[in-house]
Design a protein around this motif. Structure first.
Motif, short mmCIF file in Angstrom:
data_model
loop_
_atom_site.label_atom_id
_atom_site.label_comp_id
_atom_site.label_asym_id
_atom_site.label_seq_id
_atom_site.Cartn_x
_atom_site.Cartn_y
_atom_site.Cartn_z
N VAL A 244 -10.07 7.14 26.10
CA VAL A 244 -10.07 7.92 27.80
C VAL A 244 -9.54 6.73 28.28
O VAL A 244 -9.90 5.36 28.10
N VAL A 245 -8.36 6.86 28.82
CA VAL A 245 -7.87 5.94 30.27
C VAL A 245 -8.20 6.82 31.66
O VAL A 245 -7.56 7.69 31.91
N MET A 246 -9.00 6.44 32.65
CA MET A 246 -9.25 6.95 33.85
C MET A 246 -8.96 5.50 34.60
O MET A 246 -9.82 4.98 34.60
N GLY A 247 -8.40 5.96 36.21
CA GLY A 247 -8.83 5.27 37.13
C GLY A 247 -7.95 5.95 37.87
O GLY A 247 -8.06 6.46 38.14
N SER A 248 -8.00 5.12 39.20
CA SER A 248 -7.39 4.87 40.76
C SER A 248 -6.61 4.09 40.99
O SER A 248 -6.40 2.91 40.89
N ASP A 249 -4.92 4.88 41.01
CA ASP A 249 -3.66 4.24 41.31
C ASP A 249 -3.84 3.76 42.58
O ASP A 249 -4.40 5.00 43.41
N ARG A 250 -2.57 2.92 43.17
CA ARG A 250 -2.60 3.06 44.49
C ARG A 250 -1.37 2.52 44.14
O ARG A 250 -1.08 1.45 44.02
N GLY A 251 0.01 4.03 45.19
CA GLY A 251 0.80 2.92 44.98
C GLY A 251 1.76 4.17 46.00
O GLY A 251 1.21 4.16 46.81
N PHE A 252 3.20 4.12 46.29
CA PHE A 252 3.25 4.44 47.22
C PHE A 252 3.84 5.67 46.95
O PHE A 252 5.37 6.09 45.70
N GLY A 253 4.67 6.73 47.56
CA GLY A 253 5.93 8.08 47.83
C GLY A 253 6.29 8.54 48.53
O GLY A 253 5.94 7.73 49.97
N ALA A 254 6.74 9.41 49.20
CA ALA A 254 7.61 9.95 50.36
C ALA A 254 8.07 11.39 49.88
O ALA A 254 7.61 11.75 48.88
N PRO A 255 8.49 11.65 51.05
CA PRO A 255 8.97 13.12 50.98
C PRO A 255 10.15 13.58 49.86
O PRO A 255 11.06 12.85 49.53
N ALA A 256 10.03 15.13 49.19
CA ALA A 256 10.57 14.83 48.22
C ALA A 256 12.18 14.91 48.22
O ALA A 256 12.17 15.47 49.65
N GLY A 257 13.69 14.85 48.32
CA GLY A 257 14.43 14.78 48.60
C GLY A 257 15.10 13.41 49.45
O GLY A 257 16.20 12.82 49.78
N ILE A 258 14.34 11.98 49.59
CA ILE A 258 14.55 11.55 49.63
C ILE A 258 15.82 10.64 49.28
O ILE A 258 16.07 10.98 48.15
N PRO A 259 16.95 9.98 50.40
CA PRO A 259 17.78 9.34 49.74
C PRO A 259 17.69 8.61 48.84
O PRO A 259 16.68 7.52 48.56
N GLN A 260 19.08 8.38 47.78
CA GLN A 260 18.58 7.79 46.23
C GLN A 260 18.75 6.17 46.86
O GLN A 260 18.09 5.11 46.60
N GLU A 261 19.45 6.01 48.16
CA GLU A 261 19.87 4.50 48.88
C GLU A 261 17.96 4.32 49.25
O GLU A 261 18.12 2.77 48.69
N ALA A 262 17.72 4.69 50.07
CA ALA A 262 16.15 4.31 50.45
C ALA A 262 15.11 4.23 49.22
O ALA A 262 14.96 3.27 48.94
N LEU A 263 15.47 5.15 48.19
CA LEU A 263 14.62 4.82 47.30
C LEU A 263 14.43 4.23 46.58
O LEU A 263 14.15 3.31 46.22
N ASP A 264 16.26 3.27 46.39
CA ASP A 264 16.34 2.13 45.86
C ASP A 264 15.84 0.75 46.01
O ASP A 264 15.50 -0.07 45.38
N ALA A 265 16.13 1.22 47.43
CA ALA A 265 15.46 -0.69 48.61
C ALA A 265 14.21 -0.35 48.12
O ALA A 265 13.30 -1.97 48.58
N LEU A 266 13.47 0.12 48.73
CA LEU A 266 12.04 0.48 48.20
C LEU A 266 11.32 0.26 46.80
O LEU A 266 10.53 -0.68 47.39
N GLN A 267 12.17 0.63 46.14
CA GLN A 267 11.71 -0.11 44.98
C GLN A 267 12.12 -1.66 44.85
O GLN A 267 10.87 -2.11 44.07
N GLN A 268 13.15 -1.96 44.89
CA GLN A 268 13.54 -3.65 44.98
C GLN A 268 12.74 -4.18 45.82
O GLN A 268 12.20 -5.58 45.32
N ALA A 269 12.05 -3.32 47.36
CA ALA A 269 11.78 -4.38 47.81
C ALA A 269 9.78 -4.68 47.23
O ALA A 269 9.05 -5.87 47.41
N ILE A 270 9.47 -3.54 46.64
CA ILE A 270 7.78 -3.38 46.51
C ILE A 270 7.88 -4.24 44.23
O ILE A 270 6.97 -4.76 44.74
#
Length: 320
Positions: A244-270
């Motif tokens: 049994v694996v269950m808990g609460s995640d807290r992370g980041f999402g964006a609207p589908a279709g976010i530009p790859q440039e922005a997705l990459d930059a956000l991932q790096q910053a996080i």
């Protein structure tokens, strides 16, 4: 910090190194939607993260936290899903809520509308009882529940939350029946358990560990893949023979279709944020169990968890 955080952050940074596109994003302020009220745990975590992400996005980056509470998170998640996918609207998203809401009722968003960016926190569920309870191990709980079907009472912070779903998943795995007592929040669950009004408090491990360390509660187990560094003496359910694996995640999402440039930059910053000593100190003070996942890992995890939750719903709908 767990090995998972360190390894994922290192891999994430390596994959992004040398990308010149970072200098082009962001060119305007970013709004971060939080689907819960100001001052709560989710909001506090989001506001703690925001200045560090600004720091690693580069000079001039600005993130404003926008609270959109209501309907268990549905209002904020819907607004996130319908925002322009330009990288300037992101959201701090929670599981299982973002997944269970579309499963249990008609909504104006689906998970296909949301792109996973990165996960930061995974707070495993935990079963907690008084030291003089009739059972102080998972094995003893199962034996007691089988001898007294439907009599073991457990409290959670509400129907359909991760605590409730954790108990349903465990009950199914162990072949037992327990009685759910929902409360309005974790503080009420703790008070009911300490007062002997319920047999067991189902809480995230970070919400119980202080009382466990003080000897006021005994934690039967935590539902992570591995033990959280903040509760090294509490075994996982898997260690005790219950998958049994269950808990609460807290992370980041964006609207589908976010530009790859922005997705990459956000991932790096996080990824850089979860390595920052100042942030790690703040996270420790807030009892945040860190578990970084990059976009691909988080997306795959959400899909797997969503399928699992759909299966639970099909067998045991959590509407009460």
């Amino acid at each position: 910090m767990t090995k998972t955080v360190a390894l994922a952050a290192t891999v994430g940074l390596a994959s992004f190194a040398g990308t010149a596109a970072f200098a082009e994003y962001p060119e305007q302020p970013i709004e971060m939607i939080v689907a819960y009220s100001a001052g709560g745990g989710t909001d506090t975590a989001a506001r703690t993260l925001a200045p560090f992400i600004e720091k690693y996005l580069g000079d001039g980056a600005s993130i404003s936290v926008i609270n959109r509470p209501g309907a268990g998170g549905e209002i904020g998640f819907t607004e996130l899903s319908q925002a322009e996918p330009d990288g300037y609207t992101i959201g701090f998203i929670n599981t299982p809520n973002i997944l269970t809401i579309p499963i249990s009722r008609d909504t104006r968003y689906t998970m296909e509308d949301i792109q996973a960016v990165a996960n930061v926190v995974y707070d495993p569920g935990a079963f907690n009882v008084l030291p003089d309870a009739d059972f102080t191990t998972l094995e003893a709980l199962v034996a007691h529940a089988k001898e007294n079907p439907g009599e073991v009472t457990y409290g959670t912070s509400g129907v359909g939350g991760d605590d409730h779903l954790a108990a349903l998943q465990f009950s199914r795995a162990a072949g037992i029946e327990m009685r759910h007592v929902p409360f309005s929040g974790a503080a009420d669950v703790r008070a009911a358990a300490l007062g002997g009004h319920i047999d067991m408090a189902v809480l995230n491990i970070s919400e119980a560990i202080e009382l466990v360390e003080q000897g006021e509660l005994v934690s039967l187990g935590q539902m992570g893949e591995e033990r959280w560094d903040g509760a090294p003496d509490v075994p996982t359910f898997k260690e005790q023979g219950f998958d049994v694996v269950m808990g609460s995640d807290r992370g980041f999402g964006a609207p589908a279709g976010i530009p790859q440039e922005a997705l990459d930059a956000l991932q790096q910053a996080i990824a850089q944020t979860v390595e920052d000593p100042e942030f790690l100190d703040a996270a420790a003070k807030q009892m945040l169990p860190l578990n970084y996942r990059d976009s691909a890992e988080f997306q795959a995890y959400l899909e797997h968890l969503g399928a699992n939750l759909q299966e639970i719903w099909n067998e045991t709908p959590w509407v009460e």
